[in-house]
Write a protein that holds these residues in place. Sequence first.
Motif, short mmCIF file in Angstrom:
data_model
loop_
_atom_site.label_atom_id
_atom_site.label_comp_id
_atom_site.label_asym_id
_atom_site.label_seq_id
_atom_site.Cartn_x
_atom_site.Cartn_y
_atom_site.Cartn_z
N ASN A 9 27.06 -15.03 -13.54
CA ASN A 9 28.35 -14.74 -14.15
C ASN A 9 28.47 -15.44 -15.50
OD1 ASN A 9 29.69 -13.38 -11.75
ND2 ASN A 9 29.03 -15.32 -10.88
N MET A 10 28.87 -14.71 -16.52
CA MET A 10 29.07 -15.29 -17.83
C MET A 10 30.30 -14.66 -18.48
SD MET A 10 25.18 -15.47 -19.31
CE MET A 10 23.86 -16.15 -18.29
N MET A 11 31.32 -15.46 -18.66
CA MET A 11 32.51 -15.07 -19.40
C MET A 11 33.05 -13.70 -18.97
SD MET A 11 31.47 -16.44 -23.20
CE MET A 11 33.08 -15.97 -23.85
N GLY A 12 33.19 -13.50 -17.66
CA GLY A 12 33.77 -12.26 -17.17
C GLY A 12 32.77 -11.14 -16.99
N TYR A 13 31.49 -11.43 -17.16
CA TYR A 13 30.45 -10.43 -16.94
C TYR A 13 29.45 -10.96 -15.92
CZ TYR A 13 32.31 -8.21 -21.13
OH TYR A 13 33.14 -7.61 -22.04
N ARG A 14 28.76 -10.06 -15.28
CA ARG A 14 27.77 -10.48 -14.30
C ARG A 14 26.51 -9.62 -14.40
NH1 ARG A 14 27.81 -7.06 -9.75
NH2 ARG A 14 29.54 -5.59 -9.76
N LEU A 15 25.40 -10.20 -13.99
CA LEU A 15 24.15 -9.46 -13.95
C LEU A 15 24.09 -8.71 -12.63
CD1 LEU A 15 21.60 -9.12 -15.70
CD2 LEU A 15 20.54 -10.90 -14.32
N ALA A 16 23.92 -7.40 -12.69
CA ALA A 16 23.89 -6.56 -11.49
C ALA A 16 22.61 -5.73 -11.47
CB ALA A 16 25.13 -5.66 -11.45
N PHE A 17 22.31 -5.16 -10.30
CA PHE A 17 21.06 -4.43 -10.15
C PHE A 17 21.27 -3.15 -9.37
CE2 PHE A 17 20.11 -8.93 -10.41
CZ PHE A 17 19.08 -8.99 -11.36
N ASN A 18 20.54 -2.11 -9.76
CA ASN A 18 20.34 -0.94 -8.92
C ASN A 18 18.93 -1.04 -8.36
OD1 ASN A 18 22.85 0.41 -9.36
ND2 ASN A 18 22.13 1.05 -11.37
N TYR A 19 18.79 -0.75 -7.07
CA TYR A 19 17.49 -0.90 -6.41
C TYR A 19 16.93 0.47 -6.01
CZ TYR A 19 18.88 -5.77 -6.11
OH TYR A 19 19.28 -7.04 -6.42
N TYR A 20 15.61 0.54 -6.03
CA TYR A 20 14.91 1.78 -5.70
C TYR A 20 13.67 1.45 -4.88
CZ TYR A 20 17.61 3.15 -9.85
OH TYR A 20 18.61 3.36 -10.76
N PHE A 21 13.30 2.38 -4.02
CA PHE A 21 12.04 2.26 -3.29
C PHE A 21 11.11 3.37 -3.76
CE2 PHE A 21 14.84 -0.07 -0.44
CZ PHE A 21 14.04 -1.14 -0.05
N PHE A 22 9.87 2.99 -4.07
CA PHE A 22 8.86 3.99 -4.39
C PHE A 22 8.05 4.24 -3.12
CE2 PHE A 22 4.64 5.34 -5.79
CZ PHE A 22 4.97 6.41 -6.61
N LYS A 71 0.83 -1.21 0.00
CA LYS A 71 0.00 0.00 0.00
C LYS A 71 0.86 1.26 0.00
CE LYS A 71 -1.89 1.40 3.78
NZ LYS A 71 -2.73 1.48 5.02
N ASP A 72 1.97 1.23 0.71
CA ASP A 72 2.79 2.44 0.88
C ASP A 72 4.13 2.40 0.16
OD1 ASP A 72 0.88 3.64 2.63
OD2 ASP A 72 1.61 2.35 4.24
N ILE A 73 4.69 1.20 0.00
CA ILE A 73 6.05 1.10 -0.52
C ILE A 73 6.15 -0.01 -1.57
CG2 ILE A 73 8.43 0.44 0.09
CD1 ILE A 73 8.14 1.88 2.66
N ALA A 74 6.91 0.27 -2.62
CA ALA A 74 7.21 -0.73 -3.64
C ALA A 74 8.72 -0.82 -3.81
CB ALA A 74 6.55 -0.38 -4.97
N LEU A 75 9.21 -2.02 -4.09
CA LEU A 75 10.63 -2.23 -4.37
C LEU A 75 10.80 -2.38 -5.87
CD1 LEU A 75 13.57 -2.82 -3.46
CD2 LEU A 75 12.91 -5.25 -3.30
N LEU A 76 11.63 -1.52 -6.44
CA LEU A 76 11.89 -1.51 -7.88
C LEU A 76 13.36 -1.83 -8.13
CD1 LEU A 76 10.25 1.97 -8.65
CD2 LEU A 76 9.08 -0.23 -8.43
N CYS A 77 13.67 -2.20 -9.35
CA CYS A 77 15.08 -2.37 -9.70
C CYS A 77 15.29 -2.15 -11.20
CB CYS A 77 15.60 -3.75 -9.28
SG CYS A 77 15.15 -5.10 -10.36
N ARG A 78 16.53 -1.92 -11.54
CA ARG A 78 16.97 -1.84 -12.94
C ARG A 78 18.23 -2.69 -13.06
NH1 ARG A 78 15.72 1.88 -16.67
NH2 ARG A 78 17.92 2.22 -17.18
N GLU A 79 18.19 -3.65 -13.93
CA GLU A 79 19.34 -4.53 -14.11
C GLU A 79 20.32 -3.96 -15.12
OE1 GLU A 79 18.45 -7.93 -17.30
OE2 GLU A 79 16.85 -7.76 -15.81
N TYR A 80 21.56 -4.39 -15.02
CA TYR A 80 22.57 -4.02 -16.01
C TYR A 80 23.65 -5.09 -16.01
CZ TYR A 80 25.29 -2.30 -11.98
OH TYR A 80 25.96 -2.20 -10.79
N ILE A 81 24.41 -5.13 -17.07
CA ILE A 81 25.49 -6.11 -17.21
C ILE A 81 26.80 -5.42 -16.86
CG2 ILE A 81 26.70 -7.66 -18.79
CD1 ILE A 81 24.08 -7.82 -20.40
#
Length: 216
Positions: free
Chosen positions: A147-160, A114-124
């Motif tokens: 992890n794939m061949m020297g890269y990884r999936l990462a995230f920035n997180y946000y609260f609405f 009702k008051d808060i949402a957790l958001l994210c944006r992924e990046y390599i």
Amino acid sequence: MKNTIKLTILTLGIWIMGMGMTQAQDKFPSQIWHKGNIYDTEGQAFSGLVKYDLDNNLVQLQNETIITFTASNVAYFEIYDELYGGIRKFYSLPYSLNGDYETPVFFEVLTEGKDIALLCREYIATDSRNMGAWGPVGMNPFWGPQNMMGYRLAFNYYFFKDNQIQRYSLKKKDLYDMLPGYDDEISLFMRKNRLEHDKRGDLLRITAYYNELSKN
């Protein structure tokens, strides 16, 4: 002879399926097509194969042709992610990524109350710790580091919250600022369930728990 042919065909089929899965797993979610739907700002829905580009805030639909949408003309889109499992939803929300002015930006909604949402944006991101590593590592429904061949999936997180999108610093003390009023309950919940303050699946559980507490 017939049995040999059948066995050969079966073996070949399994091998082809395995190759398909390997090829899919050698890519990150944003690099492959998913079954999904796109809903534009006029309320019209489009179904087909969907591929997203969060760096440029674009989403593509593959049906008879390929159509490209921007975050400006999309309300939200959803995909079924066969690689990691589950339905994922991305909403277009006004936000200033570079600090200048607000523009429509795609955010994945992980959980909302009702008051808060957790958001994210992924990046390599480049992962120098795993240079030379082949194939995905640690794949799970809660998305630990991939992890794939020297890269990884990462995230920035946000609260609405408070009608604003606030970026989360990934510092534990700031988590309590983002989720105020229940420090003791959240701390106990994290300890009992061995949850971290900076992991995707753990943050989802913590925020969902907070939203349950705030209902009372």
